[in-house]
Design a protein around this motif. Structure first.
Motif, PDB file in Angstrom:
ATOM      1  N   GLY A 145      -2.403  30.510 -15.794  1.00  0.00           N
ATOM      2  CA  GLY A 145      -1.065  30.912 -16.256  1.00  0.00           C
ATOM      3  C   GLY A 145      -0.740  32.320 -15.788  1.00  0.00           C
ATOM      4  N   ASN A 146      -0.029  33.062 -16.653  1.00  0.00           N
ATOM      5  CA  ASN A 146       0.476  34.378 -16.241  1.00  0.00           C
ATOM      6  C   ASN A 146      -0.432  35.556 -16.592  1.00  0.00           C
ATOM      7  N   TRP A 175       4.030  35.635 -23.388  1.00  0.00           N
ATOM      8  CA  TRP A 175       2.799  34.907 -23.700  1.00  0.00           C
ATOM      9  C   TRP A 175       2.847  33.461 -23.275  1.00  0.00           C
ATOM     10  N   ASP A 176       1.795  33.032 -22.623  1.00  0.00           N
ATOM     11  CA  ASP A 176       1.614  31.604 -22.382  1.00  0.00           C
ATOM     12  C   ASP A 176       1.184  30.955 -23.697  1.00  0.00           C
ATOM     13  N   THR A 177       1.377  29.647 -23.801  1.00  0.00           N
ATOM     14  CA  THR A 177       1.002  28.973 -25.051  1.00  0.00           C
ATOM     15  C   THR A 177      -0.523  28.834 -25.118  1.00  0.00           C
ATOM     16  N   GLU A 220      -2.157  26.182 -25.973  1.00  0.00           N
ATOM     17  CA  GLU A 220      -2.579  24.926 -25.353  1.00  0.00           C
ATOM     18  C   GLU A 220      -2.692  25.095 -23.835  1.00  0.00           C
ATOM     19  N   ASP A 221      -1.733  25.797 -23.238  1.00  0.00           N
ATOM     20  CA  ASP A 221      -1.783  26.015 -21.788  1.00  0.00           C
ATOM     21  C   ASP A 221      -3.028  26.824 -21.399  1.00  0.00           C
ATOM     22  N   ILE A 222      -3.361  27.812 -22.219  1.00  0.00           N
ATOM     23  CA  ILE A 222      -4.534  28.645 -21.893  1.00  0.00           C
ATOM     24  C   ILE A 222      -5.821  27.837 -22.050  1.00  0.00           C
ATOM     25  N   VAL A 223      -5.898  27.050 -23.125  1.00  0.00           N
ATOM     26  CA  VAL A 223      -7.121  26.253 -23.345  1.00  0.00           C
ATOM     27  C   VAL A 223      -7.289  25.231 -22.223  1.00  0.00           C
ATOM     28  N   LEU A 224      -6.227  24.470 -21.953  1.00  0.00           N
ATOM     29  CA  LEU A 224      -6.337  23.436 -20.912  1.00  0.00           C
ATOM     30  C   LEU A 224      -6.573  24.065 -19.536  1.00  0.00           C
ATOM     31  N   GLY A 250      -5.640  34.226 -32.850  1.00  0.00           N
ATOM     32  CA  GLY A 250      -6.255  33.407 -33.902  1.00  0.00           C
ATOM     33  C   GLY A 250      -6.097  31.923 -33.609  1.00  0.00           C
ATOM     34  N   GLU A 251      -4.895  31.549 -33.151  1.00  0.00           N
ATOM     35  CA  GLU A 251      -4.658  30.125 -32.821  1.00  0.00           C
ATOM     36  C   GLU A 251      -5.517  29.719 -31.627  1.00  0.00           C
ATOM     37  N   LEU A 252      -5.666  30.631 -30.688  1.00  0.00           N
ATOM     38  CA  LEU A 252      -6.506  30.321 -29.521  1.00  0.00           C
ATOM     39  C   LEU A 252      -7.941  30.042 -29.971  1.00  0.00           C
TER      40      LEU A 252
END
Ligand code: SF4
Ligand code: SF4
Length: 328
Positions: free
Chosen positions: A30-31, A101-103, A105-109, A157-159
Protein backbone atom coordinates in the motif's frame (compact mmCIF):
# COMPACT_ATOMS: atom_id res chain seq x y z
CA UNK A 1 3.50 20.99 23.04
CA UNK A 2 0.96 19.90 20.49
CA UNK A 3 2.17 16.97 18.42
CA UNK A 4 0.76 16.83 14.93
CA UNK A 5 -0.50 13.32 14.44
CA UNK A 6 -2.96 13.29 11.66
CA UNK A 7 -3.06 14.71 8.20
CA UNK A 8 -3.73 13.87 4.65
CA UNK A 9 -1.33 14.67 1.91
CA UNK A 10 -0.29 13.41 -1.43
CA UNK A 11 2.43 10.82 -1.32
CA UNK A 12 5.61 12.86 -0.82
CA UNK A 13 7.93 9.94 -1.23
CA UNK A 14 10.23 10.33 -4.14
CA UNK A 15 10.67 7.54 -6.68
CA UNK A 16 14.39 7.68 -5.84
CA UNK A 17 13.70 6.61 -2.25
CA UNK A 18 11.19 3.96 -3.27
CA UNK A 19 13.77 2.59 -5.69
CA UNK A 20 16.44 2.55 -2.95
CA UNK A 21 14.07 0.72 -0.58
CA UNK A 22 13.20 -1.86 -3.22
CA UNK A 23 16.92 -2.36 -3.82
CA UNK A 24 17.25 -3.11 -0.11
CA UNK A 25 14.53 -5.75 -0.59
CA UNK A 26 11.67 -3.89 1.08
CA UNK A 27 8.32 -5.14 -0.20
CA UNK A 28 6.12 -2.06 -0.17
CA UNK A 29 2.53 -2.69 0.93
CA UNK A 30 0.00 0.00 0.00
CA UNK A 31 1.06 3.58 0.66
CA UNK A 32 2.92 3.42 3.97
CA UNK A 33 3.61 -0.16 5.01
CA UNK A 34 6.30 -2.68 4.16
CA UNK A 35 7.48 -6.23 4.75
CA UNK A 36 11.12 -7.20 4.62
CA UNK A 37 12.68 -10.63 4.86
CA UNK A 38 14.48 -10.89 8.17
CA UNK A 39 17.97 -12.30 7.98
CA UNK A 40 16.89 -14.90 10.56
CA UNK A 41 14.02 -16.21 8.47
CA UNK A 42 16.64 -17.01 5.85
CA UNK A 43 19.08 -18.45 8.39
CA UNK A 44 16.35 -20.63 9.86
CA UNK A 45 15.23 -21.97 6.46
CA UNK A 46 18.72 -22.61 5.11
CA UNK A 47 21.01 -23.22 8.10
CA UNK A 48 18.55 -24.11 10.86
CA UNK A 49 19.77 -21.10 12.86
CA UNK A 50 16.80 -19.25 14.39
CA UNK A 51 16.82 -15.74 15.84
CA UNK A 52 17.33 -14.93 19.48
CA UNK A 53 13.60 -14.32 19.94
CA UNK A 54 12.97 -17.95 19.08
CA UNK A 55 15.62 -18.91 21.63
CA UNK A 56 14.21 -16.59 24.34
CA UNK A 57 10.46 -16.57 23.69
CA UNK A 58 9.71 -19.51 21.39
CA UNK A 59 8.34 -17.63 18.38
CA UNK A 60 9.41 -19.35 15.14
CA UNK A 61 11.77 -17.33 12.92
CA UNK A 62 10.69 -19.16 9.76
CA UNK A 63 7.04 -18.33 10.48
CA UNK A 64 7.64 -14.65 11.27
CA UNK A 65 6.58 -11.65 9.19
CA UNK A 66 8.75 -8.59 9.77
CA UNK A 67 6.65 -5.56 8.88
CA UNK A 68 5.81 -1.93 9.59
CA UNK A 69 2.69 0.17 9.03
CA UNK A 70 4.81 3.34 9.24
CA UNK A 71 7.54 2.93 6.65
CA UNK A 72 8.17 6.64 6.11
CA UNK A 73 7.09 8.08 9.46
CA UNK A 74 8.74 8.38 12.84
CA UNK A 75 8.89 10.80 15.76
CA UNK A 76 12.65 10.31 16.03
CA UNK A 77 15.67 10.20 13.78
CA UNK A 78 17.95 7.90 15.75
CA UNK A 79 21.56 7.90 14.66
CA UNK A 80 21.63 4.11 14.72
CA UNK A 81 18.42 3.55 12.74
CA UNK A 82 18.60 1.40 9.63
CA UNK A 83 15.56 3.10 8.07
CA UNK A 84 15.76 5.77 5.39
CA UNK A 85 15.36 9.13 7.11
CA UNK A 86 14.41 12.45 5.61
CA UNK A 87 17.65 13.93 4.30
CA UNK A 88 19.20 10.58 3.36
CA UNK A 89 19.86 10.38 -0.38
CA UNK A 90 19.08 14.11 -0.68
CA UNK A 91 15.37 13.27 -0.34
CA UNK A 92 13.37 15.15 2.30
CA UNK A 93 9.83 14.79 3.60
CA UNK A 94 7.88 15.60 6.76
CA UNK A 95 8.29 12.42 8.81
CA UNK A 96 5.56 13.49 11.24
CA UNK A 97 3.00 14.19 8.55
CA UNK A 98 1.06 11.08 7.77
CA UNK A 99 -0.11 9.78 4.49
CA UNK A 100 -3.74 8.81 4.20
CA UNK A 101 -4.13 5.59 6.17
CA UNK A 102 -4.58 2.36 4.31
CA UNK A 103 -7.18 0.03 5.82
CA UNK A 104 -6.20 -2.65 8.32
CA UNK A 105 -7.48 -5.37 6.01
CA UNK A 106 -5.39 -4.05 3.11
CA UNK A 107 -2.26 -4.00 5.27
CA UNK A 108 -2.85 -7.51 6.64
CA UNK A 109 -3.61 -9.04 3.24
CA UNK A 110 -0.79 -7.09 1.59
CA UNK A 111 1.66 -8.28 4.26
CA UNK A 112 0.62 -11.90 3.78
CA UNK A 113 1.02 -11.51 0.00
CA UNK A 114 4.47 -9.95 0.43
CA UNK A 115 5.56 -12.76 2.75
CA UNK A 116 4.41 -15.35 0.18
CA UNK A 117 6.39 -13.51 -2.51
CA UNK A 118 9.46 -13.60 -0.26
CA UNK A 119 9.05 -17.33 0.36
CA UNK A 120 8.49 -18.11 -3.32
CA UNK A 121 12.16 -17.22 -3.83
CA UNK A 122 13.06 -20.46 -2.00
CA UNK A 123 11.17 -22.81 -4.32
CA UNK A 124 14.18 -23.69 -6.43
CA UNK A 125 16.67 -23.59 -3.56
CA UNK A 126 18.17 -27.04 -2.97
CA UNK A 127 19.57 -25.95 0.41
CA UNK A 128 16.19 -25.10 1.94
CA UNK A 129 14.64 -27.20 4.67
CA UNK A 130 11.44 -28.29 2.86
CA UNK A 131 9.53 -29.09 6.03
CA UNK A 132 10.23 -25.63 7.40
CA UNK A 133 9.40 -23.97 4.09
CA UNK A 134 6.01 -25.70 4.12
CA UNK A 135 5.42 -24.41 7.67
CA UNK A 136 6.62 -20.94 6.69
CA UNK A 137 3.75 -20.69 4.19
CA UNK A 138 1.50 -20.47 7.24
CA UNK A 139 3.16 -17.65 9.22
CA UNK A 140 2.24 -17.43 12.92
CA UNK A 141 4.05 -14.37 14.19
CA UNK A 142 4.28 -10.70 13.23
CA UNK A 143 7.14 -8.47 14.32
CA UNK A 144 5.76 -4.93 14.01
CA UNK A 145 9.25 -3.61 14.21
CA UNK A 146 10.76 -3.21 10.81
CA UNK A 147 11.05 0.56 10.73
CA UNK A 148 9.20 3.76 11.70
CA UNK A 149 7.00 4.46 14.72
CA UNK A 150 3.96 2.17 14.47
CA UNK A 151 1.77 4.19 16.88
CA UNK A 152 1.62 6.89 14.20
CA UNK A 153 -0.74 4.54 12.38
CA UNK A 154 -4.09 5.37 13.99
CA UNK A 155 -5.85 1.98 13.75
CA UNK A 156 -2.86 0.11 15.19
CA UNK A 157 -5.04 -1.66 17.79
CA UNK A 158 -7.30 -2.97 15.03
CA UNK A 159 -4.26 -4.10 13.07
CA UNK A 160 -3.01 -6.10 16.07
CA UNK A 161 -6.49 -7.50 16.71
CA UNK A 162 -6.87 -8.60 13.08
CA UNK A 163 -3.55 -10.43 13.20
CA UNK A 164 -4.55 -12.04 16.52
CA UNK A 165 -7.91 -13.13 15.08
CA UNK A 166 -5.99 -14.83 12.29
CA UNK A 167 -3.98 -16.80 14.85
CA UNK A 168 -0.81 -14.67 14.93
CA UNK A 169 1.20 -13.56 17.93
CA UNK A 170 2.52 -9.99 17.67
CA UNK A 171 5.58 -8.22 19.05
CA UNK A 172 5.23 -4.44 18.84
CA UNK A 173 8.26 -2.15 19.02
CA UNK A 174 7.63 1.53 19.83
CA UNK A 175 9.85 4.42 20.81
CA UNK A 176 7.28 5.42 23.43
CA UNK A 177 7.01 9.07 22.41
CA UNK A 178 3.25 8.92 21.83
CA UNK A 179 1.86 7.80 25.21
CA UNK A 180 -1.63 8.95 24.28
CA UNK A 181 -1.63 6.45 21.41
CA UNK A 182 -0.09 3.58 23.39
CA UNK A 183 -2.34 4.19 26.37
CA UNK A 184 -5.44 4.01 24.19
CA UNK A 185 -4.53 0.86 22.24
CA UNK A 186 -7.75 -1.15 22.11
CA UNK A 187 -5.77 -4.37 21.62
CA UNK A 188 -2.47 -5.12 23.33
CA UNK A 189 0.30 -6.86 21.40
CA UNK A 190 1.49 -10.26 22.60
CA UNK A 191 4.64 -8.50 23.79
CA UNK A 192 5.39 -4.77 23.93
CA UNK A 193 8.83 -3.28 23.37
CA UNK A 194 9.72 0.28 24.33
CA UNK A 195 13.09 1.54 23.14
CA UNK A 196 15.21 3.39 25.69
CA UNK A 197 18.44 4.30 23.95
CA UNK A 198 19.76 7.15 26.08
CA UNK A 199 20.28 7.59 29.82
CA UNK A 200 19.07 11.19 30.04
CA UNK A 201 17.43 13.95 28.04
CA UNK A 202 20.64 15.54 26.80
CA UNK A 203 21.95 12.26 25.35
CA UNK A 204 18.47 11.35 24.09
CA UNK A 205 18.30 14.53 22.03
CA UNK A 206 21.74 13.85 20.57
CA UNK A 207 21.33 10.11 19.86
CA UNK A 208 17.60 9.75 19.15
CA UNK A 209 17.07 13.22 17.63
CA UNK A 210 13.32 13.56 18.32
CA UNK A 211 11.11 15.69 16.09
CA UNK A 212 9.48 17.56 18.96
CA UNK A 213 10.97 19.19 22.06
CA UNK A 214 9.17 17.32 24.87
CA UNK A 215 9.69 13.82 23.43
CA UNK A 216 11.83 12.76 26.42
CA UNK A 217 9.01 13.74 28.79
CA UNK A 218 6.56 11.80 26.60
CA UNK A 219 8.79 8.71 26.61
CA UNK A 220 8.93 8.92 30.40
CA UNK A 221 5.15 9.23 30.53
CA UNK A 222 4.95 5.94 28.63
CA UNK A 223 7.45 4.34 30.99
CA UNK A 224 5.29 5.48 33.93
CA UNK A 225 2.42 3.26 32.79
CA UNK A 226 4.42 0.45 31.17
CA UNK A 227 3.75 -1.94 34.07
CA UNK A 228 -0.01 -1.50 33.60
CA UNK A 229 0.08 -3.53 30.35
CA UNK A 230 -1.12 -7.11 30.79
CA UNK A 231 1.27 -8.42 28.12
CA UNK A 232 4.98 -8.90 28.86
CA UNK A 233 6.90 -5.63 28.38
CA UNK A 234 10.47 -5.09 27.29
CA UNK A 235 12.81 -2.14 27.55
CA UNK A 236 14.95 -2.45 24.45
CA UNK A 237 18.33 -0.74 24.48
CA UNK A 238 20.25 -0.45 21.23
CA UNK A 239 23.83 0.08 22.36
CA UNK A 240 26.11 2.22 20.23
CA UNK A 241 29.77 2.41 21.15
CA UNK A 242 31.04 5.92 21.91
CA UNK A 243 27.44 7.17 22.03
CA UNK A 244 25.09 5.68 24.61
CA UNK A 245 26.99 3.03 26.61
CA UNK A 246 27.61 5.31 29.58
CA UNK A 247 25.77 6.65 32.65
CA UNK A 248 24.53 3.15 33.45
CA UNK A 249 23.24 4.31 36.83
CA UNK A 250 20.81 6.63 35.03
CA UNK A 251 19.58 3.76 32.84
CA UNK A 252 19.18 1.70 36.03
CA UNK A 253 16.96 4.38 37.60
CA UNK A 254 14.78 4.47 34.48
CA UNK A 255 14.43 0.68 34.52
CA UNK A 256 13.54 0.47 38.19
CA UNK A 257 10.90 3.14 37.70
CA UNK A 258 9.34 1.47 34.61
CA UNK A 259 9.61 -2.09 35.94
CA UNK A 260 9.45 -3.92 32.58
CA UNK A 261 9.16 -7.70 32.45
CA UNK A 262 12.43 -7.87 30.51
CA UNK A 263 15.36 -5.77 29.39
CA UNK A 264 17.05 -6.56 26.11
CA UNK A 265 20.48 -4.94 25.78
CA UNK A 266 21.48 -5.29 22.15
CA UNK A 267 24.37 -4.14 19.98
CA UNK A 268 23.87 -1.61 17.22
CA UNK A 269 24.40 -3.25 13.83
CA UNK A 270 26.07 -1.32 11.05
CA UNK A 271 23.45 -1.97 8.38
CA UNK A 272 20.96 -0.16 6.14
CA UNK A 273 20.93 3.63 6.11
CA UNK A 274 22.65 3.81 9.52
CA UNK A 275 25.91 3.40 7.65
CA UNK A 276 25.40 6.99 6.43
CA UNK A 277 25.51 8.19 10.05
CA UNK A 278 27.77 5.83 12.01
CA UNK A 279 30.83 3.69 11.41
CA UNK A 280 31.59 0.00 11.73
CA UNK A 281 33.53 0.80 14.92
CA UNK A 282 30.35 1.99 16.63
CA UNK A 283 29.19 -1.65 16.86
CA UNK A 284 29.98 -3.08 20.29
CA UNK A 285 31.13 -6.69 20.47
CA UNK A 286 29.09 -9.20 22.44
CA UNK A 287 31.45 -9.02 25.44
CA UNK A 288 30.94 -5.26 25.64
CA UNK A 289 27.16 -5.73 25.58
CA UNK A 290 27.49 -8.43 28.24
CA UNK A 291 29.65 -6.17 30.45
CA UNK A 292 27.08 -3.39 30.10
CA UNK A 293 24.28 -5.80 31.05
CA UNK A 294 26.26 -7.04 34.04
CA UNK A 295 26.65 -3.46 35.32
CA UNK A 296 22.91 -2.98 34.83
CA UNK A 297 22.22 -6.16 36.79
CA UNK A 298 24.39 -4.91 39.68
CA UNK A 299 22.51 -1.61 39.79
CA UNK A 300 18.96 -3.02 39.48
CA UNK A 301 16.77 -5.85 40.73
CA UNK A 302 17.20 -7.64 37.36
CA UNK A 303 19.53 -10.52 36.55
CA UNK A 304 20.89 -11.89 33.30
CA UNK A 305 18.74 -14.88 32.31
CA UNK A 306 19.85 -15.56 28.73
CA UNK A 307 21.94 -14.20 25.88
CA UNK A 308 22.73 -14.76 22.23
CA UNK A 309 26.32 -14.27 21.23
CA UNK A 310 25.67 -14.17 17.49
CA UNK A 311 23.00 -11.48 17.84
CA UNK A 312 25.02 -9.64 20.53
CA UNK A 313 22.03 -9.42 22.85
CA UNK A 314 21.61 -10.04 26.57
CA UNK A 315 18.26 -10.66 28.28
CA UNK A 316 17.61 -9.54 31.84
CA UNK A 317 14.55 -10.13 33.97
CA UNK A 318 13.30 -10.56 37.51
CA UNK A 319 11.82 -13.85 36.30
CA UNK A 320 13.87 -17.00 36.09
CA UNK A 321 12.52 -17.84 32.64
CA UNK A 322 10.74 -15.82 29.96
CA UNK A 323 7.15 -16.49 28.92
CA UNK A 324 7.25 -18.57 25.75
CA UNK A 325 4.83 -18.44 22.85
CA UNK A 326 5.52 -21.91 21.39
CA UNK A 327 2.11 -23.25 22.21
CA UNK A 328 0.02 -20.10 21.62
S1 SF4 B 1 11.28 -12.06 15.61
FE1 SF4 B 1 12.53 -10.43 14.74
S2 SF4 B 1 14.59 -11.32 14.53
FE2 SF4 B 1 13.15 -13.03 14.79
S3 SF4 B 1 12.63 -13.65 12.71
FE3 SF4 B 1 11.08 -12.17 13.37
S4 SF4 B 1 11.81 -10.21 12.63
FE4 SF4 B 1 13.53 -11.62 12.59
S1 SF4 C 1 12.56 5.19 16.74
FE1 SF4 C 1 13.04 3.33 15.58
S2 SF4 C 1 12.33 3.73 13.51
FE2 SF4 C 1 12.38 5.71 14.55
S3 SF4 C 1 14.36 6.56 14.02
FE3 SF4 C 1 14.61 5.45 15.96
S4 SF4 C 1 15.27 3.38 15.43
FE4 SF4 C 1 14.43 4.36 13.58
Amino acid sequence: MHVRLQGTMVNPISPLLVQALKKQKYHLVGNHSAVKKCKWLHESLIHDRPCYKQKFYGIKSHQCIQMSPALFSCTQQCLFCWRAQSGDLQVTWDEMKLLEWDTVEDIVLGSLRAQRAILSGYNGNSKVNWGKLAEALTPRHVAVSLTGEPTLYGPLGELLRTFHERGFTTFLVSNGTLPSRLGKLNEEPSQLYISVCAPNEKEYKRVCRPHFPDAWAKLNETLDFLSSFRCPSVIRMTLVKEHNMKSIEEYAAIIEKASPTYIEAKAYMHIGFSSLRLTYDNMPGHQEVHDFAECLAKLTSYTIIDESIESRVVLLSKRKRPTRFDSV
